[in-house]
Scaffold this motif. Structure first.
Motif, mmCIF file in Angstrom:
data_model
loop_
_atom_site.group_PDB
_atom_site.id
_atom_site.type_symbol
_atom_site.label_atom_id
_atom_site.label_comp_id
_atom_site.label_asym_id
_atom_site.label_seq_id
_atom_site.Cartn_x
_atom_site.Cartn_y
_atom_site.Cartn_z
ATOM 1 N N ASP A 4 0.806 -1.216 0.000
ATOM 2 C CA ASP A 4 0.000 0.000 0.000
ATOM 3 C C ASP A 4 0.843 1.272 0.000
ATOM 4 O O ASP A 4 0.312 2.375 -0.073
ATOM 5 N N THR B 50 -9.350 2.033 -1.215
ATOM 6 C CA THR B 50 -8.170 1.162 -1.214
ATOM 7 C C THR B 50 -8.158 0.393 0.097
ATOM 8 O O THR B 50 -8.496 0.939 1.154
ATOM 9 N N ASN C 201 -6.364 -3.350 2.263
ATOM 10 C CA ASN C 201 -5.611 -4.597 2.333
ATOM 11 C C ASN C 201 -6.566 -5.723 2.713
ATOM 12 O O ASN C 201 -7.349 -5.595 3.664
ATOM 13 N N TYR D 47 -3.604 -6.209 -1.897
ATOM 14 C CA TYR D 47 -3.954 -4.795 -1.815
ATOM 15 C C TYR D 47 -4.899 -4.475 -2.968
ATOM 16 O O TYR D 47 -4.573 -4.704 -4.136
#
Length: 650
Positions: free
Chosen positions: A519, A539, A541, A546
């Motif tokens: 990231d 965005t 994880n 990712y």
């Protein structure tokens, strides 16, 4: 010719391609070198197998193919045939979509249909040729001959339709009668009027099989042979006018032999009573196979070169034959219901006479449940399974049914069940994956990669260990989801998980460099669709890596349309890894890969490419010390398991 044991079926149709080719040669002799012919393959090529017959005809001079409806044309297109296909009967509005999609040539009889077709062509951005059908006395399809010029003038003004051909059909071409001359006169007058009006229609045809034999002066610049290509004469009076050989045979074998005493009833209703001690052979053919019920107690079969009568009623799946006079016959013996065995022959005309019908119907009906065995030079050239002759309507195209048809076709093509299965499963997994993912086709695939040294950073000595990687990916595809994802994986397990998500547009594997953090060191700089920037929504994880999610509600209007998608990414790569692979996971038409390394401080850069496809020959351009470009024409498809690996020294 008896089939080998391993080729036996309950019943089968043999198609003699040598006879078919000889018949075509005879037709070409009759019409001369200046006249083209359209091979008529409607009704599964009169029961002979339209796909194989079409291919052989085209190899032997046919200019185009004639079918009865759009479905028949689509079946030929799907099989890979690219030649012009003319629909000889009037088409329906419902067929227009298929006509355009598969580039079929419809016959037009009225202005309303022509306008609907033209409107659909305008919306799709296509143009199509048509043939005008004219009724000169058949009293069936076509515009009336005295109204045809008006229709032609009207259609000639439509922007997306080209009048390629014009034709009519003789009502009694198998006979020489004044009515045929009357039809010819109507058509000739119309053709002259068309020429006088300044309209040029390049293809003109009226001759079918009967007219080729009886009216050679009618042939114009194209003819449409049908029944005579399959070795039958339109009339017994025509037999002296050409040398033809019957192409089709219908065969089965004896499955049971029994002896019956005098006075025993045979079959439903006991319509046949034995008059003496009688031996009866049962064969696995009935009216369900196209061997008509009307042939009960009057049909004939050939066994060991001798004629034997059908006795009793013909059932749906079986019928019975008196073989008392053939004492040496046995279970498994070949039985010929149509065709030749030894010196004896049963013709389609003979069967038609007994059934009170015509030979055309006999050919189209026989062997409905039988595979076609194509023979050439005395050997089996191909076997067409019955399934391939069943054209599946859209509403019945379930995935499982299509998969089974493809698998069985591959088994037949490979002539080995195990090998056919192996090809099927390899193809299936390569294209669709283990989870049956949606197949995406992409075109104009461009991949620009630039690698360079990282700029020196404060408080870190690791910048020398990595290269900066900037990538620009672009391609065209049919857009499916207004929300989609770009993923970065740290290992192959995560990468595999990303592959199974159909919303994942692009995947990156960051599996080298202990100091890399997904990231932080993997950044999506820009996403564009049709030159419009697409926002990044989220965005995160996850267990599969990712994920960068992009999209908007405005993109919903793009769904199911072709779009150009562009993705720009920045990341890092361990310098000592010395390898940069690119793999294609979807079928792609056209490819352009640029690998730029001028500012990377690496040496001896080289590429190793591997492409799967019919003609994927890459053009490779190398600028030493600067870049490598690999290009494949937009005309060529490249399939999964293809890719390029760039390697270097440090």
């Amino acid at each position: 010719m008896p089939l080998k044991k391993e080729q036996k079926y309950r019943s089968w149709v043999e198609v003699d391609l040598d006879n078919f080719i000889d018949n075509l040669k005879e037709i070409k002799r009759l019409i001369g070198p200046q006249v083209d012919f359209m091979q008529v393959v409607k009704a599964d090529a009169y029961g002979h197998g339209a796909i194989e017959i079409s291919n052989i005809a085209l190899k032997n001079g046919a200019r185009m193919l004639g079918v009865a409806n759009a479905d028949e044309g689509v079946q030929l297109r799907i099989s890979g045939i690219e030649a012009p296909i003319v629909i000889l009967g009037p088409s329906t509005t419902a067929e227009i979509e298929q006509i355009i999609k598969y580039s079929l040539t419809p016959s037009v009889s009225d202005a309303a249909f022509a306008k609907r077709l033209n409107n659909a062509l305008t919306k799709s951005g296509h143009k199509l040729p048509v043939h005008i059908e004219v009724d000169t006395g058949m009293g069936r399809g076509g515009t009336m001959h005295n109204e045809a010029l008006k229709l032609i003038l009207e259609i000639s003004k439509l922007s997306n339709i080209t009048i390629e051909g014009i034709f009519s059909h003789l009502a009694s071409s198998e006979k020489i009668i004044p009515y045929n001359e009357k039809q010819w006169k109507h058509f000739s007058v119309l053709l002259a009027d068309i020429t006088s009006s300044g309209i040029e229609i390049p293809i003109r045809h009226i001759d079918n099989s009967g007219a080729i034999l009886n009216y050679p002066d009618f042939k114009l610049n194209m003819v449409r042979p049908g029944i005579m290509t399959y070795g039958l004469y339109p009339s017994p009076d025509d037999e002296s006018k050409a040398r033809l050989a019957q192409v089709m045979s219908f065969k089965t074998s004896i499955v049971l032999l029994k002896d019956f005493p005098e006075g025993y009833g045979i079959g439903y209703g006991s319509t046949y009573i034995t008059k003496k001690q009688t031996r009866i052979a049962t064969i696995p053919v009935g009216y369900g196979d196209g061997y008509g019920f009307i042939l009960s107690n009057q049909g004939k079969a050939l066994i060991r070169g001798k004629r034997a009568p059908i006795v009793g009623r013909i059932s749906m799946d079986m019928c019975t034959i008196d073989v008392t006079h053939i004492p040496d016959c046995a279970v498994g013996d070949e039985v010929v219901l149509l065709g030749r065995q030894g010196k004896e022959c049963i013709s389609a005309n003979e069967i038609a006479a007994k059934a009170g019908t015509i030979s055309y119907e006999v050919l189209c009906a026989l062997g409905k449940r039988a595979p076609r065995i194509f023979l050439q030079k005395g050997k089996t050239d191909a076997v067409e399974p019955r399934l391939r002759r069943i054209f599946i309507p859209d509403e019945e195209k379930s995935i499982s049914r299509i998969d089974n048809i493809i698998r069985h076709c591959l088994q037949t093509r490979a002539r080995d069940e195990e090998l056919g299965n192996a090809i099927y499963y390899e193809m299936f997994e390569t294209l669709f994956g283990k989870e049956d993912r949606r197949l995406e086709l992409r075109s104009g695939f461009r991949y620009d990669i630039s690698i360079a040294k990282l700029p020196k950073a404060k408080n870190t000595a690791t910048y020398k260990d990595y290269l900066r990687v900037s990538t620009h990916v672009e391609y065209k595809k049919t857009f499916r989801d207004n929300i989609f994802m770009i993923g970065c994986a740290s290992n192959t397990a995560q990468l595999a998980a990303l592959f199974e998500d159909q919303r994942c547009e692009y995947r990156w594997l960051m599996n080298n460099g202990k100091d890399l953090v997904m990231d932080r060191d993997f950044t999506v700089e820009q996403v564009r669709i049709d030159k419009v920037n697409i926002p990044i929504i989220e965005t995160k994880n996850t267990k599969r890596g990712y994920e960068i999610w992009c999209g908007s509600d405005q993109l919903k209007k793009k769904i199911n349309t072709e779009v150009k998608l562009e993705i720009e990414i920045s990341t890092k790569k361990a310098r000592e890894n010395k390898i940069f692979p690119i793999y294609l996971v979807y079928p792609v038409r056209g490819l352009d890969i640029n690998f730029n390394y001028e500012k990377a401080g690496i040496k001896n850069v080289r590429e190793e490419s591997f492409f799967a496809g019919r003609h994927p020959q890459p053009s490779i351009s190398i600028k030493k010390g600067k870049s490598i470009n690999i290009k494949i024409s937009d005309k060529n498809w490249i399939f999964p398991t293809s890719g390029v690996i760039f390697t270097w020294d440090i």
